[in-house]
Design a protein around this motif. Sequence first.
Motif, PDB file in Angstrom:
ATOM      1  N   SER A 183       0.832  -1.225   0.000  1.00 59.17           N
ATOM      2  CA  SER A 183       0.000   0.000   0.000  1.00 59.17           C
ATOM      3  C   SER A 183       0.858   1.263   0.000  1.00 59.17           C
ATOM      4  O   SER A 183       0.554   2.239   0.676  1.00 59.17           O
ATOM      5  CB  SER A 183      -0.932   0.023   1.217  1.00 59.17           C
ATOM      6  OG  SER A 183      -1.660  -1.160   1.310  1.00 59.17           O
ATOM      7  N   ARG A 234       1.131  -9.714   8.170  1.00 59.81           N
ATOM      8  CA  ARG A 234      -0.183  -9.209   8.603  1.00 59.81           C
ATOM      9  C   ARG A 234      -0.775 -10.117   9.679  1.00 59.81           C
ATOM     10  O   ARG A 234      -1.304  -9.639  10.676  1.00 59.81           O
ATOM     11  CB  ARG A 234      -1.154  -9.097   7.410  1.00 59.81           C
ATOM     12  CG  ARG A 234      -0.765  -8.056   6.382  1.00 59.81           C
ATOM     13  CD  ARG A 234      -1.876  -7.860   5.339  1.00 59.81           C
ATOM     14  NE  ARG A 234      -3.086  -7.300   5.960  1.00 59.81           N
ATOM     15  CZ  ARG A 234      -3.243  -6.022   6.218  1.00 59.81           C
ATOM     16  NH1 ARG A 234      -2.308  -5.153   5.918  1.00 59.81           N
ATOM     17  NH2 ARG A 234      -4.363  -5.592   6.790  1.00 59.81           N
ATOM     18  N   LEU A 239      -3.565  -8.633  12.043  1.00 59.63           N
ATOM     19  CA  LEU A 239      -4.379  -7.836  11.112  1.00 59.63           C
ATOM     20  C   LEU A 239      -5.151  -8.745  10.155  1.00 59.63           C
ATOM     21  O   LEU A 239      -4.670  -9.825   9.798  1.00 59.63           O
ATOM     22  CB  LEU A 239      -3.469  -6.921  10.282  1.00 59.63           C
ATOM     23  CG  LEU A 239      -2.808  -5.759  11.024  1.00 59.63           C
ATOM     24  CD1 LEU A 239      -1.665  -5.175  10.201  1.00 59.63           C
ATOM     25  CD2 LEU A 239      -3.851  -4.669  11.326  1.00 59.63           C
ATOM     26  N   ASP A 242      -7.129  -8.556   4.335  1.00 60.78           N
ATOM     27  CA  ASP A 242      -7.370  -7.452   3.394  1.00 60.78           C
ATOM     28  C   ASP A 242      -6.688  -6.162   3.879  1.00 60.78           C
ATOM     29  O   ASP A 242      -7.018  -5.629   4.943  1.00 60.78           O
ATOM     30  CB  ASP A 242      -8.885  -7.224   3.263  1.00 60.78           C
ATOM     31  CG  ASP A 242      -9.201  -6.261   2.116  1.00 60.78           C
ATOM     32  OD1 ASP A 242      -8.306  -5.471   1.738  1.00 60.78           O
ATOM     33  OD2 ASP A 242     -10.333  -6.324   1.601  1.00 60.78           O
ATOM     34  N   ALA A 243      -5.748  -5.667   3.057  1.00 59.46           N
ATOM     35  CA  ALA A 243      -4.959  -4.481   3.447  1.00 59.46           C
ATOM     36  C   ALA A 243      -5.837  -3.248   3.675  1.00 59.46           C
ATOM     37  O   ALA A 243      -5.459  -2.346   4.416  1.00 59.46           O
ATOM     38  CB  ALA A 243      -3.904  -4.185   2.387  1.00 59.46           C
ATOM     39  N   ARG A 244      -7.030  -3.243   3.031  1.00 57.08           N
ATOM     40  CA  ARG A 244      -7.909  -2.064   3.203  1.00 57.08           C
ATOM     41  C   ARG A 244      -8.475  -1.986   4.615  1.00 57.08           C
ATOM     42  O   ARG A 244      -8.998  -0.970   5.042  1.00 57.08           O
ATOM     43  CB  ARG A 244      -9.066  -2.114   2.187  1.00 57.08           C
ATOM     44  CG  ARG A 244      -8.624  -1.724   0.784  1.00 57.08           C
ATOM     45  CD  ARG A 244      -9.682  -2.059  -0.219  1.00 57.08           C
ATOM     46  NE  ARG A 244      -9.979  -3.503  -0.217  1.00 57.08           N
ATOM     47  CZ  ARG A 244     -10.752  -4.110  -1.103  1.00 57.08           C
ATOM     48  NH1 ARG A 244     -11.314  -3.416  -2.070  1.00 57.08           N
ATOM     49  NH2 ARG A 244     -10.970  -5.409  -1.034  1.00 57.08           N
ATOM     50  N   GLU A 245      -8.392  -3.141   5.355  1.00 61.01           N
ATOM     51  CA  GLU A 245      -8.965  -3.174   6.703  1.00 61.01           C
ATOM     52  C   GLU A 245      -7.947  -2.882   7.797  1.00 61.01           C
ATOM     53  O   GLU A 245      -8.111  -3.271   8.923  1.00 61.01           O
ATOM     54  CB  GLU A 245      -9.634  -4.533   6.940  1.00 61.01           C
ATOM     55  CG  GLU A 245     -10.875  -4.698   6.080  1.00 61.01           C
ATOM     56  CD  GLU A 245     -11.518  -6.053   6.272  1.00 61.01           C
ATOM     57  OE1 GLU A 245     -11.486  -6.575   7.395  1.00 61.01           O
ATOM     58  OE2 GLU A 245     -12.040  -6.592   5.274  1.00 61.01           O
ATOM     59  N   GLY A 246      -6.884  -2.212   7.455  1.00 62.43           N
ATOM     60  CA  GLY A 246      -5.897  -1.824   8.461  1.00 62.43           C
ATOM     61  C   GLY A 246      -4.492  -1.948   7.915  1.00 62.43           C
ATOM     62  O   GLY A 246      -4.134  -3.027   7.439  1.00 62.43           O
ATOM     63  N   PRO A 247      -3.745  -0.868   7.961  1.00 62.61           N
ATOM     64  CA  PRO A 247      -2.382  -0.910   7.412  1.00 62.61           C
ATOM     65  C   PRO A 247      -1.399  -1.585   8.362  1.00 62.61           C
ATOM     66  O   PRO A 247      -1.597  -1.568   9.585  1.00 62.61           O
ATOM     67  CB  PRO A 247      -2.034   0.568   7.249  1.00 62.61           C
ATOM     68  CG  PRO A 247      -2.878   1.283   8.261  1.00 62.61           C
ATOM     69  CD  PRO A 247      -4.098   0.448   8.502  1.00 62.61           C
ATOM     70  N   LEU A 248      -0.374  -2.174   7.792  1.00 69.23           N
ATOM     71  CA  LEU A 248       0.721  -2.737   8.605  1.00 69.23           C
ATOM     72  C   LEU A 248       1.425  -1.580   9.311  1.00 69.23           C
ATOM     73  O   LEU A 248       1.506  -0.478   8.771  1.00 69.23           O
ATOM     74  CB  LEU A 248       1.740  -3.423   7.694  1.00 69.23           C
ATOM     75  CG  LEU A 248       1.529  -4.891   7.345  1.00 69.23           C
ATOM     76  CD1 LEU A 248       2.488  -5.288   6.234  1.00 69.23           C
ATOM     77  CD2 LEU A 248       1.742  -5.784   8.565  1.00 69.23           C
ATOM     78  N   PRO A 249       1.966  -1.811  10.512  1.00 65.67           N
ATOM     79  CA  PRO A 249       2.733  -0.743  11.167  1.00 65.67           C
ATOM     80  C   PRO A 249       3.883  -0.285  10.273  1.00 65.67           C
ATOM     81  O   PRO A 249       4.468  -1.089   9.545  1.00 65.67           O
ATOM     82  CB  PRO A 249       3.269  -1.416  12.437  1.00 65.67           C
ATOM     83  CG  PRO A 249       2.436  -2.638  12.637  1.00 65.67           C
ATOM     84  CD  PRO A 249       1.898  -3.038  11.303  1.00 65.67           C
ATOM     85  N   ASP A 250       4.174   0.998  10.333  1.00 69.26           N
ATOM     86  CA  ASP A 250       5.216   1.607   9.502  1.00 69.26           C
ATOM     87  C   ASP A 250       6.549   0.870   9.591  1.00 69.26           C
ATOM     88  O   ASP A 250       7.227   0.666   8.583  1.00 69.26           O
ATOM     89  CB  ASP A 250       5.403   3.054   9.974  1.00 69.26           C
ATOM     90  CG  ASP A 250       5.598   3.976   8.796  1.00 69.26           C
ATOM     91  OD1 ASP A 250       4.902   3.767   7.783  1.00 69.26           O
ATOM     92  OD2 ASP A 250       6.459   4.869   8.895  1.00 69.26           O
TER      93      ASP A 250
END
Length: 354
Positions: A183, A234, A239, A242-250
Amino acid sequence: MSGPLLLSIESSCDETGIALVEDGRRIHANVVASQVALHAPTGGIVPEVAARAHLRWIVPVLDEALETAGVTVRDVDAIAVTYGPGLAGSLLVGINFAKSLAWAHGKPLVPVNHLEGHLYAGWLLDPGEADREAPGFPLVGLVVSGGHTFLVEMRDHLSYRLLGRTVDDAAGEAFDKVGRLLSLGYPGGPAIANAAERATAHDRVFPRAWMGASYDFSFSGLKTAARRIIDEARADAGLPADAREGPLPDAVVAELAWGFQDAVVDVLARKTIRAAEETGARGIVLGGGVASNLALRARISAGAAARGIGMVLPRPGLCTDNGAMIGAAGARRLAAGELAGLDLDARPSLPLAR
Ligand code: KG4
Ligand code: ZN
């Protein structure tokens, strides 16, 4: 003026570039209208959108280039244009524009292979930059862009022997795909490079495809592995898939970006240096958008320096598509007497060696 002044036009993909280059080396102007913002919402290039953007921007880009160089089209000795490889609709805009200028002003038209332009970018000098000596032949050239990844041997100017190439995806394509999986937006290359800089842990290992003793490359397995490694990261972070349901920590994104970049750089650098050693090259030429990657540049430059091999390395801004590189290659083709007629057509799959 020591050599011919070329007006050079690049429109093969998503950058509208027009430059004025003297003697194939000295940049007088190099204007690029980038379509990055235009293609960001779709996460990739839509060919018809790209062609229309070239049509919209080509005249303002020419005006700015002429104004910067302080010349008119009458002052130039020839008009060089990319005629392939690339997107047909995009190429046609630049070629038709170049032909019209050549016809209206009675100037010779020089057809240029986009890939040859990437190889010649390293010989360019910015306005005011001191001349620098390039290593002599033979050279080994690595072109790494969004559409191409290959190694060639150059025993002389304009002479290429293919050593190896990607059997599937281009390196830039892999960067762009993994950038999407993380993302990070479009284009993925610079975004992954930036994220990798922030990595504090460096123990996520991505697979390397060595392709035996050949000089070929393969990046599609790495892309599949990246998807799996990102999914696992993830799950580890609790998490949803689905990436849209929460981003991975920076911090995790940075580690993953570093691991992916390291895998690509490792393979590109080792093969390029081995090719240079095995062919007895006196220098390594880098070109293409991925050659603006600082980790790749540092790794290959250090390997070359340790072996007494020289470098022909364009500054990062000249690695991505631009008009000046077409002027650099175009001057060599003009000197070789290679001109096109006004029937010049686009060659979307033009190979490097003619
Ligand atoms: O040469 P180029 O501008 O266009 C083609 O001819 O394809 O290359 C564009 C490619 C894109 O895939 C982009 O993600 C990649 O070059 N790129 C990078 C970097 N800057 C651009 N890849 C890795 N690291 C970078 N810093
Ligand atoms: Zn390119």
